[in-house]
Write a protein that holds these residues in place. Structure first.
Motif, mmCIF file in Angstrom:
data_model
loop_
_atom_site.group_PDB
_atom_site.id
_atom_site.type_symbol
_atom_site.label_atom_id
_atom_site.label_comp_id
_atom_site.label_asym_id
_atom_site.label_seq_id
_atom_site.Cartn_x
_atom_site.Cartn_y
_atom_site.Cartn_z
ATOM 1 N N VAL A 125 52.875 -21.861 42.290
ATOM 2 C CA VAL A 125 52.336 -22.292 41.001
ATOM 3 C C VAL A 125 51.308 -23.409 41.175
ATOM 4 C CG1 VAL A 125 52.913 -23.438 38.825
ATOM 5 C CG2 VAL A 125 54.325 -21.556 39.649
ATOM 6 N N VAL A 128 57.918 -26.146 36.868
ATOM 7 C CA VAL A 128 56.876 -25.135 37.071
ATOM 8 C C VAL A 128 57.311 -23.817 36.435
ATOM 9 C CG1 VAL A 128 56.032 -26.194 39.194
ATOM 10 C CG2 VAL A 128 57.801 -24.451 39.342
ATOM 11 N N ASP A 177 56.015 -19.636 36.299
ATOM 12 C CA ASP A 177 55.125 -18.593 36.793
ATOM 13 C C ASP A 177 54.047 -18.300 35.751
ATOM 14 O OD1 ASP A 177 54.217 -15.693 37.145
ATOM 15 O OD2 ASP A 177 55.438 -15.960 38.943
#
Length: 273
Positions: free
Chosen positions: A30, A89, A91
C-alpha cells in the motif's frame, strides 16, 4: 459514501504468523516501499499483540486481508497515557467500502481491553480525505501540529486524539458546520466566521483551506515548488492555530478542488484521560 463490498468483511485481531506476514506484505504494498528500512517485521507485530499493542486486520471473505492497523501503548511528556496507532492501511481496490472504520473500531476495542481511554495517531495535513474521516466521521480531534515528524522533509503531521469512552462529543454540533466559500487561491490561508452552537451560543471558527485531493507527485520543478509553498503556508497556519489554543474538529469538502479544516478554541475543561 461507503459502497457495498462484493464479499462480507470482518475485523479480527491478528494472532498467527501467517496473519502477521500478510499484514507486513499489505503494508509494504500500500505504501509502495521498496527500501528495507521501511519494511515491517512480522516478529515485531507478534510482540506488540502480546504486550499491550494492537494488530488488527479486515478480511474480505475467509483469507483475503484487505486492511491492517497496528499500535502500541504510549505516554506523552505531560504523563498522559494513550494507545498510539502507528499505521492503518487499506488495499486500494477496497477504498470506500468502510474498511478504515472497521479497522479503527476494532482497534478501539483492543485498546480499551488494555485499559486505554484515548487513542492517538498522526496524518499528513494535506490529505483532506484522511482528515474528514478522523474528525467528521470518527469524532476525533486534532490536538497538535508537529513539523518534520519523522525527521525528514515533507513529513509534517497533525496529531490526532480520539476519546474512546467519553459519554458525549463536545464538538458534535460543529462537525457538520458549513464552511465559507473558500477557493484554490486561498489554500493555506485561514478565514474566521461565527458559528451557532446547538445550545444557542456562538463560537468563532477558523477555517483553513487545503486541497480536496492530495496533490500528485511531479517531476516538474515548477509544480514541486508550488507544492512546497503550499506545505509552507499550511505549516505556518497550523502552527498559529495550535499556538492560539485551537483544536481541529472537522474537515469538509467545499467543491471538487478545495476542502477546509475547522479549528475552534479548546474547551477550558476537558475530560480527564
Amino acid at each position: 459514501m461507503p459502497h457495498t463490498p462484493a464479499r462480507p468483511l470482518h475485523a479480527v485481531t491478528l494472532r498467527s504468523g501467517v496473519g502477521f506476514r500478510q499484514a507486513a506484505a499489505l503494508y509494504t504494498r500500500v505504501f509502495g516501499y521498496d527500501r528495507p528500512e521501511f519494511s515491517l517485521n512480522p516478529n515485531l507485530l507478534s510482540a506488540l499483540a502480546r504486550n499491550g499493542g494492537s494488530v488488527v486486520g479486515v478480511y474480505a471473505g475467509e483469507d483475503d486481508l484487505i486492511g491492517f492497523a497496528y499500535g502500541f501503548a504510549g505516554r506523552d511528556e505531560a504523563g498522559n497515557d494513550f494507545h498510539y496507532s502507528q499505521a492503518a492501511v487499506v488495499d486500494a481496490t477496497h477504498q470506500g467500502e468502510g474498511v478504515g472504520r472497521l479497522l479503527k473500531e476494532h482497534q478501539r476495542e483492543v485498546a480499551r481491553g488494555w485499559g486505554h481511554r484515548a487513542m492517538r495517531w498522526t496524518f499528513d495535513p494535506v490529505l483532506a480525505r484522511n482528515a474528514h474521516f478522523n474528525f467528521s466521521s470518527l469524532g476525533a480531534e486534532g490536538i497538535a501540529f508537529v513539523p518534520d515528524y519523522y525527521d525528514r522533509p515533507g513529513t509534517d503531521r497533525i496529531l490526532v486524539e480520539w476519546a474512546l469512552e467519553r459519554a458525549e462529543d463536545p464538538f458534535r454540533d460543529l462537525r457538520g458546520a458549513t464552511p465559507p466559500p473558500l477557493t484554490e487561491s486561498e489554500w493555506g490561508r485561514v478565514r474566521t466566521t461565527t458559528l451557532a452552537r446547538a445550545d444557542g451560543s456562538e463560537i468563532e471558527g477558523a477555517w483553513l483551506a487545503v486541497p480536496a485531493a492530495a496533490p500528485a507527485l511531479s517531476d516538474d520543478e515548477e509544480e514541486r515548488a508550488s507544492h512546497d509553498r503550499l506545505r509552507t503556508r499550511v505549516r505556518e497556519a497550523l502552527t498559529g492555530l495550535f499556538a492560539a489554543g485551537h483544536v481541529l474538529v472537522a474537515c469538509t469538502r467545499i467543491d471538487p478542488t478545495t476542502a477546509a479544516y475547522l479549528a475552534v478554541a479548546r474547551p477550558e475543561r476537558e475530560e480527564t484521560r
